[in-house]
Design a protein around this motif. Sequence first.
Motif, PDB file in Angstrom:
ATOM      1  N   ASP A  69     -26.316  11.298  47.753  1.00 45.29           N
ATOM      2  CA  ASP A  69     -25.208  11.328  48.711  1.00 45.29           C
ATOM      3  C   ASP A  69     -24.833   9.983  49.329  1.00 45.29           C
ATOM      4  O   ASP A  69     -24.685   9.866  50.541  1.00 45.29           O
ATOM      5  CB  ASP A  69     -25.491  12.345  49.821  1.00 45.29           C
ATOM      6  N   LEU A  70     -24.667   8.964  48.481  1.00 44.83           N
ATOM      7  CA  LEU A  70     -24.058   7.720  48.964  1.00 44.83           C
ATOM      8  C   LEU A  70     -22.560   7.997  48.959  1.00 44.83           C
ATOM      9  O   LEU A  70     -21.913   7.981  47.914  1.00 44.83           O
ATOM     10  CB  LEU A  70     -24.415   6.544  48.048  1.00 44.83           C
ATOM     11  N   LEU A  71     -22.021   8.302  50.123  1.00 45.98           N
ATOM     12  CA  LEU A  71     -20.636   8.752  50.221  1.00 45.98           C
ATOM     13  C   LEU A  71     -19.656   7.613  50.034  1.00 45.98           C
ATOM     14  O   LEU A  71     -19.875   6.503  50.509  1.00 45.98           O
ATOM     15  CB  LEU A  71     -20.399   9.448  51.560  1.00 45.98           C
ATOM     16  N   ALA A  72     -18.572   7.914  49.350  1.00 47.06           N
ATOM     17  CA  ALA A  72     -17.502   6.948  49.100  1.00 47.06           C
ATOM     18  C   ALA A  72     -16.175   7.614  49.455  1.00 47.06           C
ATOM     19  O   ALA A  72     -16.102   8.834  49.622  1.00 47.06           O
ATOM     20  CB  ALA A  72     -17.512   6.528  47.625  1.00 47.06           C
ATOM     21  N   THR A  73     -15.137   6.803  49.568  1.00 49.30           N
ATOM     22  CA  THR A  73     -13.823   7.350  49.916  1.00 49.30           C
ATOM     23  C   THR A  73     -13.279   8.233  48.814  1.00 49.30           C
ATOM     24  O   THR A  73     -12.471   9.119  49.077  1.00 49.30           O
ATOM     25  CB  THR A  73     -12.817   6.222  50.198  1.00 49.30           C
ATOM     26  N   ASN A  74     -13.711   8.004  47.586  1.00 47.15           N
ATOM     27  CA  ASN A  74     -13.192   8.764  46.454  1.00 47.15           C
ATOM     28  C   ASN A  74     -14.302   9.507  45.696  1.00 47.15           C
ATOM     29  O   ASN A  74     -14.197   9.749  44.507  1.00 47.15           O
ATOM     30  CB  ASN A  74     -12.417   7.854  45.499  1.00 47.15           C
ATOM     31  N   GLY A  75     -15.360   9.877  46.409  1.00 46.53           N
ATOM     32  CA  GLY A  75     -16.417  10.634  45.768  1.00 46.53           C
ATOM     33  C   GLY A  75     -17.780  10.373  46.359  1.00 46.53           C
ATOM     34  O   GLY A  75     -17.922  10.077  47.539  1.00 46.53           O
ATOM     35  N   VAL A  76     -18.792  10.473  45.492  1.00 46.22           N
ATOM     36  CA  VAL A  76     -20.177  10.329  45.921  1.00 46.22           C
ATOM     37  C   VAL A  76     -20.995   9.719  44.783  1.00 46.22           C
ATOM     38  O   VAL A  76     -20.708   9.937  43.610  1.00 46.22           O
ATOM     39  CB  VAL A  76     -20.758  11.700  46.374  1.00 46.22           C
ATOM     40  N   VAL A  77     -22.012   8.952  45.158  1.00 45.76           N
ATOM     41  CA  VAL A  77     -22.923   8.332  44.189  1.00 45.76           C
ATOM     42  C   VAL A  77     -24.331   8.860  44.457  1.00 45.76           C
ATOM     43  O   VAL A  77     -24.772   8.929  45.604  1.00 45.76           O
ATOM     44  CB  VAL A  77     -22.909   6.788  44.334  1.00 45.76           C
ATOM     45  N   HIS A  78     -25.005   9.254  43.376  1.00 45.72           N
ATOM     46  CA  HIS A  78     -26.408   9.660  43.442  1.00 45.72           C
ATOM     47  C   HIS A  78     -27.182   8.706  42.536  1.00 45.72           C
ATOM     48  O   HIS A  78     -26.879   8.597  41.346  1.00 45.72           O
ATOM     49  CB  HIS A  78     -26.611  11.088  42.922  1.00 45.72           C
ATOM     50  N   VAL A  79     -28.172   8.019  43.082  1.00 44.99           N
ATOM     51  CA  VAL A  79     -28.992   7.111  42.283  1.00 44.99           C
ATOM     52  C   VAL A  79     -29.994   7.947  41.491  1.00 44.99           C
ATOM     53  O   VAL A  79     -30.649   8.837  42.055  1.00 44.99           O
ATOM     54  CB  VAL A  79     -29.718   6.085  43.173  1.00 44.99           C
ATOM     55  N   VAL A  80     -30.095   7.657  40.178  1.00 40.61           N
ATOM     56  CA  VAL A  80     -31.027   8.381  39.313  1.00 40.61           C
ATOM     57  C   VAL A  80     -32.018   7.414  38.678  1.00 40.61           C
ATOM     58  O   VAL A  80     -31.761   6.215  38.587  1.00 40.61           O
ATOM     59  CB  VAL A  80     -30.295   9.202  38.217  1.00 40.61           C
ATOM     60  N   ASP A  81     -33.139   7.967  38.226  1.00 41.86           N
ATOM     61  CA  ASP A  81     -34.235   7.138  37.706  1.00 41.86           C
ATOM     62  C   ASP A  81     -34.247   6.955  36.200  1.00 41.86           C
ATOM     63  O   ASP A  81     -35.162   6.373  35.648  1.00 41.86           O
ATOM     64  CB  ASP A  81     -35.580   7.708  38.170  1.00 41.86           C
ATOM     65  N   THR A  82     -33.192   7.454  35.522  1.00 41.95           N
ATOM     66  CA  THR A  82     -33.149   7.385  34.074  1.00 41.95           C
ATOM     67  C   THR A  82     -31.717   7.127  33.597  1.00 41.95           C
ATOM     68  O   THR A  82     -30.779   7.686  34.179  1.00 41.95           O
ATOM     69  CB  THR A  82     -33.622   8.730  33.457  1.00 41.95           C
ATOM     70  N   VAL A  83     -31.570   6.296  32.572  1.00 40.06           N
ATOM     71  CA  VAL A  83     -30.263   6.105  31.948  1.00 40.06           C
ATOM     72  C   VAL A  83     -30.059   7.269  30.992  1.00 40.06           C
ATOM     73  O   VAL A  83     -30.905   7.529  30.125  1.00 40.06           O
ATOM     74  CB  VAL A  83     -30.184   4.768  31.196  1.00 40.06           C
ATOM     75  N   LEU A  84     -28.959   7.962  31.145  1.00 36.35           N
ATOM     76  CA  LEU A  84     -28.649   9.112  30.295  1.00 36.35           C
ATOM     77  C   LEU A  84     -27.852   8.648  29.080  1.00 36.35           C
ATOM     78  O   LEU A  84     -26.903   7.883  29.218  1.00 36.35           O
ATOM     79  CB  LEU A  84     -27.826  10.130  31.079  1.00 36.35           C
ATOM     80  N   LEU A  85     -28.248   9.122  27.915  1.00 36.59           N
ATOM     81  CA  LEU A  85     -27.520   8.782  26.697  1.00 36.59           C
ATOM     82  C   LEU A  85     -26.790  10.020  26.200  1.00 36.59           C
ATOM     83  O   LEU A  85     -27.406  11.085  26.066  1.00 36.59           O
ATOM     84  CB  LEU A  85     -28.453   8.231  25.628  1.00 36.59           C
ATOM     85  N   PRO A  86     -25.482   9.904  25.973  1.00 32.38           N
ATOM     86  CA  PRO A  86     -24.726  11.086  25.543  1.00 32.38           C
ATOM     87  C   PRO A  86     -25.155  11.528  24.151  1.00 32.38           C
ATOM     88  O   PRO A  86     -25.667  10.723  23.363  1.00 32.38           O
ATOM     89  CB  PRO A  86     -23.275  10.593  25.535  1.00 32.38           C
ATOM     90  N   PRO A  87     -24.924  12.810  23.850  1.00 29.24           N
ATOM     91  CA  PRO A  87     -25.274  13.274  22.502  1.00 29.24           C
ATOM     92  C   PRO A  87     -24.424  12.561  21.468  1.00 29.24           C
ATOM     93  O   PRO A  87     -23.281  12.193  21.733  1.00 29.24           O
ATOM     94  CB  PRO A  87     -24.960  14.775  22.551  1.00 29.24           C
ATOM     95  N   ALA A  88     -24.978  12.350  20.301  1.00 29.80           N
ATOM     96  CA  ALA A  88     -24.233  11.696  19.207  1.00 29.80           C
ATOM     97  C   ALA A  88     -23.095  12.608  18.773  1.00 29.80           C
ATOM     98  O   ALA A  88     -23.237  13.815  18.710  1.00 29.80           O
ATOM     99  CB  ALA A  88     -25.162  11.416  18.032  1.00 29.80           C
ATOM    100  N   LYS A  89     -21.961  11.972  18.503  1.00 26.35           N
ATOM    101  CA  LYS A  89     -20.785  12.763  18.077  1.00 26.35           C
ATOM    102  C   LYS A  89     -20.671  12.761  16.592  1.00 26.35           C
ATOM    103  O   LYS A  89     -21.045  11.901  15.894  1.00 26.35           O
ATOM    104  CB  LYS A  89     -19.522  12.182  18.704  1.00 26.35           C
TER     105      LYS A  89
END
Length: 164
Positions: A144-164
């Motif tokens: 909940d790092l609040l911003a004027t246009n949304g919110v940021v949540h710090v995470v402990d892992t870089v997510l990699l999208p599934p291969a297309k």
Amino acid sequence: MSVFALSRRTLIVAATVLAGLSGCATVSQPVSVADTIARTPSLSTLNSLVSKAGLTEALKGAGPFTVFAPSNDAFKAVPAKTLDELAANPEKLKAVLTFHVVPGKLAAADIKNSNVKSLNGAVLAVSKAGTFVTVENAAVTDADLLATNGVVHVVDTVLLPPAK
């Protein structure tokens, strides 16, 4: 000493104390998601990559956005070869970064065990147990790092999208 002199001295001391306290009590105004990322020291790697991918202006846009922002430590856990490949391929970098962004504003309290669609079109699994929030295999470490246009949540892992 006269009552006037004592009252004047009391006023001066009170004014000095209040002036000092007001300097300590400043609250920073919310800024865009992009600026929130830029202002958060633990997100400096992400900020650099967002800039490199040309996403800064988009994240300053109207939104709202929810960003699951990998910390600097999360990026340190990614193999150097993978980071080099992403740096050399702006489209792939953009796909990875937009996998961390969800349209809409999801505060930690609003997250339910479900799937949400990321900006790159892939689906993310989000879940919550008590106050513990996860997205895919990443834990939210700072919510909940609040911003004027949304919110940021710090995470402990870089997510990699599934291969297309």
